[in-house]
Design an enzyme around this catalytic site. Structure first.
Site, PDB file in Angstrom:
ATOM      1  N   SER A 328      18.212 -20.394   2.798  1.00 53.12           N
ATOM      2  CA  SER A 328      17.158 -21.199   2.168  1.00 53.12           C
ATOM      3  C   SER A 328      15.752 -20.696   2.472  1.00 53.12           C
ATOM      4  O   SER A 328      14.794 -21.142   1.831  1.00 53.12           O
ATOM      5  CB  SER A 328      17.285 -22.646   2.619  1.00 53.12           C
ATOM      6  OG  SER A 328      18.546 -23.155   2.219  1.00 53.12           O
ATOM      7  N   ASP A 352      19.372 -35.087  -8.137  1.00 49.57           N
ATOM      8  CA  ASP A 352      20.246 -34.319  -7.243  1.00 49.57           C
ATOM      9  C   ASP A 352      21.362 -35.229  -6.772  1.00 49.57           C
ATOM     10  O   ASP A 352      21.120 -36.172  -6.020  1.00 49.57           O
ATOM     11  CB  ASP A 352      19.418 -33.799  -6.049  1.00 49.57           C
ATOM     12  CG  ASP A 352      20.278 -33.078  -5.036  1.00 49.57           C
ATOM     13  OD1 ASP A 352      21.521 -33.060  -5.182  1.00 49.57           O
ATOM     14  OD2 ASP A 352      19.684 -32.531  -4.084  1.00 49.57           O
ATOM     15  N   ASP A 367      25.449 -29.003  -2.660  1.00 51.74           N
ATOM     16  CA  ASP A 367      24.233 -28.964  -1.844  1.00 51.74           C
ATOM     17  C   ASP A 367      24.642 -28.859  -0.388  1.00 51.74           C
ATOM     18  O   ASP A 367      25.751 -29.246   0.007  1.00 51.74           O
ATOM     19  CB  ASP A 367      23.410 -30.236  -2.074  1.00 51.74           C
ATOM     20  CG  ASP A 367      22.043 -30.153  -1.419  1.00 51.74           C
ATOM     21  OD1 ASP A 367      21.332 -29.160  -1.663  1.00 51.74           O
ATOM     22  OD2 ASP A 367      21.699 -31.062  -0.635  1.00 51.74           O
TER      23      ASP A 367
END
Lengths: 638, 376
Positions: A328, A352, A367
């Site tokens: 990330s 999300d 995720d």
């Protein structure tokens, strides 16, 4: 009968004898003339030739090694110096039975199998006659005493005083300052100017020692000496002193290096800290390290075997050579890419739910926050929130709005897939995948799913900690490039200083985009006390009690492979399969003085594991420093 | 008797009073002075070769003093005594050589020395350098000359016995020198030239056999002579370095104590067998020529003395001492300058060491004894 003999003809005999002895005298005179003729031949006719031979016997040209340039940190602390040591060398021509001599020496000094085999290897090389061949570099006081006492029965054994490299900090700078190692046959073949190394035993093999080898080395000198038949110098006739190597000062800050090393502790990993204003590399740690002094003073075979066979590869510089998926920590770059190509803006939101699916595909991309018991996702997410919460789903969706060529093309501006550093020896360029690469390397087209992996810094993308630190510095300068650089200053211009052209500043994002991105990265660290799934990912770990504004981004990289030529130890799969923890940061956010990348191999979550390390490093750089004498003490202790 | 003989039987030194002390001591000034000059010259060169080590020099001076004393003592002894005792001297020498073979001391593979209680260690072969020529001179003393074949054969036998005993020690160099001394007597006794020529031919013919009989190290020395480069750090080293020393001395040399070849230890054996190279390096061609001149004076004086000796024994003994002395000089310098293989022959009266000087000066003592004792 006897009477008759006694009355032999005395007169006649005397005459005969006189004739005979005068003949002999004549022969003797001829003999003397023959000798004189021979002497005239040697001393008059061939005089020149024998004079030359006599001079060649007597006069030797000996190369004089130049003292190697010293290496200082930015505050003038010595990182690499030269120390005199007494070493043991053997003159082959005087030694007689070598095996017997070595056996004898083994009773007096400790000789490793390595030292002996190296010695015989060096003996086979081309060398001047009567040149001492080193056998053991550092002798202890006891060994020197034992040799001195027994010298009379050790023909050809010499004790030489030489300057050798010494690293006062031991392992601390092994991967940044680097180290010298013994010159190998191969090194000699590759040298531009082998003559310059005729008196040199060690050559820079890693780090700054390698990159600045030519300047640090200096120019060999020589002296004309009168030697005796045993090769011992009786008189120095003429000296052309060597030119010492240039002293160099690096951007490294030994205090920061110590702090970084301490922050990483025993964990495997790397830290690179860069001064964003200059690109100067302030600290570079790769753990585990090794004591570079061992390569100078002689390493036992067992110790060396340990070093090269260790699962933890201590000789490997993770900071510049270790390539890892950035995870990330890649997202800020992709956020800017999305803004640049118009695929998103700061207002656009998505929902999300914790997972993502490409149209017409079954595969579910999750995720990082997804757990079997809670698939709620991060809710309504805009770009700001997508960064401080590190929403994979937002970026998955974003990646479907971009082409890989757009993403990779933009990422290339940050130095991915290239070496951007000025003077980091053998830095690894990492890997920035794109369509062409995939076709070439895998023979496959680029699939839409590849976009999803790419955008969250997984898949084929590989970076080094140095590259991620460079990215952190670029984010800190809002896209203004300063190539990372070790060298701060030198006494004189260095031959190596032929700097690559400056890189163009990152194009695309507006000034507002940059500020908002930095805001989002500040939120990663500082946004707290907001409740469930509302805080910055790193806040809980480092955000409280922070006296300055830090912008950061955590990352957790799945371990696909460690591209380090390592053999895969299956029995330890568990530990080494864990995710790598990343954190990149810079501070103060509005006027950055330091940018850091931290990688902890198999450390787990980037926020939990890597961010505290980064904070410790930045704290030690930005917060009031301990009194200078304390630093000096610490230096002295080492 | 010729008139000259009459003159010589007058009381010695009647004419020249300065010669009186010499004559009283049975010394011949024209022989003693060049000998002393050689010894003095040698000490100076030695002093350089030993890097001006006074203690070593003093030891050598003491040895030379002893050798000179032996010479003076020998000169006092009547030639008749030498004549009478020659066979016993020879026999004793042969017995000592046998003793060496039986229980001699071995050093570096050669058994040459005798350690007798109460005596310093010595080489009996050294005695034979004098004993053999005296024995042959004694043997031919009352035989018609030139010698008959049977006398020649017996003489050769007398030479061969000690020569073989020495050669098996092994010490080929000394064996050759001892034989040379004995053969010198035979040559001087008027041996027919054709016999000498035939022997020389025979020697050439026997060379291959001699080659086969030689030790490896001896062959190596011979080969090295012809090609010193074949083993420049081993057998060829000495000869390369000595030629370099001499050649680099040039006409006038590098100056006393200034020789680099000797002082930097490139020149091996610079104090002993190779000392002439030090002369050549430091004093040049002139220095060696001067030394050769002194040697020639000694030889010339001895030749004169030989021609004046009243008896066969005297003539032959003096002639043999002279000839062997010269052979030493010639062989040594020829060897050091690379004309002959390296054999262990010191430079007479110059090389460091005492044994050879004692033998040589004892020989010159006998020469002077023969010259100064008129009534025997």
């Amino acid at each position: 009968m006897a009477e008759q003999l006694a009355l032999k003809d005395a007169q006649r005999e005397r005459r005969a004898f006189r004739a005979r002895i005068l003949t002999m005298f004549g022969l003797m005179v001829v003999g003397v003339l023959v000798l004189l003729a021979r002497l005239v031949q040697l001393q008059v006719i061939e005089y020149e030739e024998y004079t030359t031979r006599s001079e060649e016997n007597r006069i030797q040209i000996q190369p004089l090694p130049p003292p190697r340039g010293l290496i200082f940190d930015r505050h003038g602390v010595l990182l690499a110096e030269n120390r005199p040591v007494l070493s043991l060398a053997v003159v082959r021509e005087r030694a007689g039975d070598l095996d017997a001599l070595i056996a004898e020496l083994e009773t007096l000094v400790t000789l490793t199998a390595d030292e002996i085999s190296d010695f015989f290897e060096r003996l086979d090389r081309r060398r001047r006659s009567y040149e001492p061949v080193p056998l053991k570099v550092t002798l202890t006081d006891e060994e020197i005493a034992a040799l001195a006492v027994n010298r009379y029965r050790l023909p050809g054994v010499e004790i030489e005083a030489r300057l050798v490299r010494h690293y006062p900090f031991g392992a601390l700078f092994a991967h940044s300052v680097g180290s010298v190692r013994r010159i190998s046959e191969e090194d000699l073949r590759n040298l531009d100017d082998p003559v310059n190394y005729s008196a040199t035993r060690f050559i820079g093999k890693r780090g700054a020692e390698l990159f600045y080898e030519r300047s640090l080395h200096g120019r060999v000198g020589h002296q004309r000496v009168e030697v005796d038949a045993r090769g011992r110098v009786r008189k120095v006739l003429e000296v052309h002193p060597p030119e010492p190597g240039s002293n160099i000062t690096l951007h490294l800050d030994s205090r920061l290096q110590i702090a970084a090393h301490g922050a990483l502790g025993e964990r495997r990993g790397a830290i690179v800290a860069i001064d964003p204003g200059t690109g100067g590399i302030l600290a570079m740690v790769s753990n585990p390290g090794y004591d570079p002094n061992l390569f100078v003073t002689g390493l036992t075979q067992a110790h060396y075997d340990d070093l090269i066979s260790s699962r933890d590869i201590p000789l490997f510089n993770r900071a510049t050579h270790g390539t890892y998926a950035p995870g990330s920590t890649f997202k800020p770059v992709m956020a800017l890419a999305g803004l640049t190509v118009g695929a998103t803006d700061w207002e656009r939101t998505i929902e999300d739910h914790g997972w993502f699916q490409l149209p017409n595909q079954d595969r579910i991309y999750r995720d990082w926050s997804w757990t079997p018991g809670n698939s709620g996702g991060q809710g309504i997410v805009d770009l700001h929130r997508a960064i401080y919460r590190s929403s994979n789903v937002y970026f998955y969706e974003l990646s479907t709005r971009m082409d890989i060529d757009q993403m990779a093309g933009f990422a290339a501006q940050f130095g991915y897939g290239q070496v951007t550093s000025v003077d980091v020896a053998d830095a690894n360029p990492g890997l920035l995948p794109d369509r062409a690469w995939k076709r070439g390397a895998k023979g496959q087209p680029w699939y839409p799913g590849d976009n999803l992996n790419f955008v969250i810094g997984q898949g084929a993308l590989l970076v080094t900690p140095l590259q991620q630190a460079t990215v952190a510095a670029l984010l800190a300068t809002r896209g203004r490039w300063h190539r990372p650089q070790m060298l701060l200053a030198s006494d004189e211009p260095l031959v190596e200083m032929d700097p690559p052209p400056p890189l163009p500043d990152v194009e695309g994002p507006t000034a507002e985009d940059w500020e908002k991105l930095v805001d989002a990265m500040e939120a990663v660290v500082h946004r707290g006390y907001k409740g469930y799934r509302q805080n910055g990912t790193a806040w809980y770990y480092i955000g409280r009690g922070l006296e300055y504004r830090m912008a950061g981004k955590s990352g957790t990289a799945q371990v696909v492979s460690i591209e380090q030529g390592e053999t895969y130890h299956k029995e330890e799969l568990g530990e080494y399969e864990r995710k790598h923890a990343w954190f990149i940061a810079f501070a103060p956010a509005d006027a950055p003085e330091i940018a850091v990348a931290v990688l902890v191999e198999n450390g787990g979550g980037g926020s939990a594991v890597a961010s505290p390390v980064a904070r410790e490093v930045i704290d030690s750089y930005l917060l009031p420093q301990r009194p200078a004498d304390q630093v000096a003490d610490q230096v002295a202790e080492r | 008797m010729s008139s000259r003989d009459f003159v010589r039987t007058l009381p010695a030194g009647a004419g020249l009073s300065a010669q009186r002390p010499f004559n009283m001591l049975h010394l011949d000034p024209l022989l003693v002075l060049p000998l002393l000059a050689i010894i003095g010259y040698g000490l100076v060169i030695l002093f350089s070769a030993i890097d001006r080590d006074v203690s070593v020099l003093n030891a050598q001076i003491a040895r030379m003093g002893l050798a000179l004393a032996v010479m003076v003592v020998a000169a006092q002894i009547s030639p008749r005594v030498f004549l009478r005792w020659s066979p016993m001297f020879y026999l004793g020498g042969v017995l000592l050589l046998l003793a060496v073979l039986g229980f001699g001391t071995t050093v570096q593979g050669s058994t040459r020395w005798l350690d007798l209680p109460g005596l310093p260690r010595f080489q009996p072969s050294e005695l034979m350098k004098l004993a053999v020529p005296m024995m042959i001179a004694w043997y031919l003393n009352d035989r018609p000359l030139p010698p008959r074949l049977r006398h020649l054969v017996l003489s050769l036998g007398l030479i061969a016995v000690p020569a073989v005993l020495i050669a098996v020690q092994p010490d080929l160099g000394t064996a050759i020198l001892v034989s040379t001394a004995g053969l010198a007597v035979l040559v001087l006794s008027g041996l027919y030239w054709r016999w000498i020529g035939l022997s020389a031919l025979a020697a050439v013919a026997a060379a291959p056999a001699l080659w086969m009989a030689m030790h490896d190290y001896q062959r190596e020395r011979v080969l090295t002579l012809f090609d010193p480069g074949r083993d420049p750090l081993g057998a060829g080293w000495n000869i390369i370095q000595s030629k370099t020393a001499i050649g680099s001395g040039g006409l006038f040399g590098k100056g006393l104590f200034e020789g680099t070849q000797s002082h930097l230890d490139f020149l091996p054996e610079s104090q002993t067998d190779f000392i002439i190279a030090v002369v050549g390096e430091e004093l040049g061609l002139v220095g060696i020529a001067l030394l050769l001149g002194l040697y020639l004076l000694v030889v010339g004086r001895c030749v004169y003395i030989a021609t004046q000796a009243p008896s066969t024994f005297g003539r032959l003994a003096v002639g043999a001492v002279t000839l062997t002395f010269f052979v030493y000089v010639f062989v040594n310098i020829a060897m050091v300058s690379g004309m002959l293989p390296v054999v262990g022959v010191p430079l007479p009266l110059v090389s460091y060491g005492g044994t050879s000087a004692i033998t040589l000066l004892a020989g010159f003592g006998i020469v002077m004894s023969i010259h100064t004792h008129r009534t025997w």
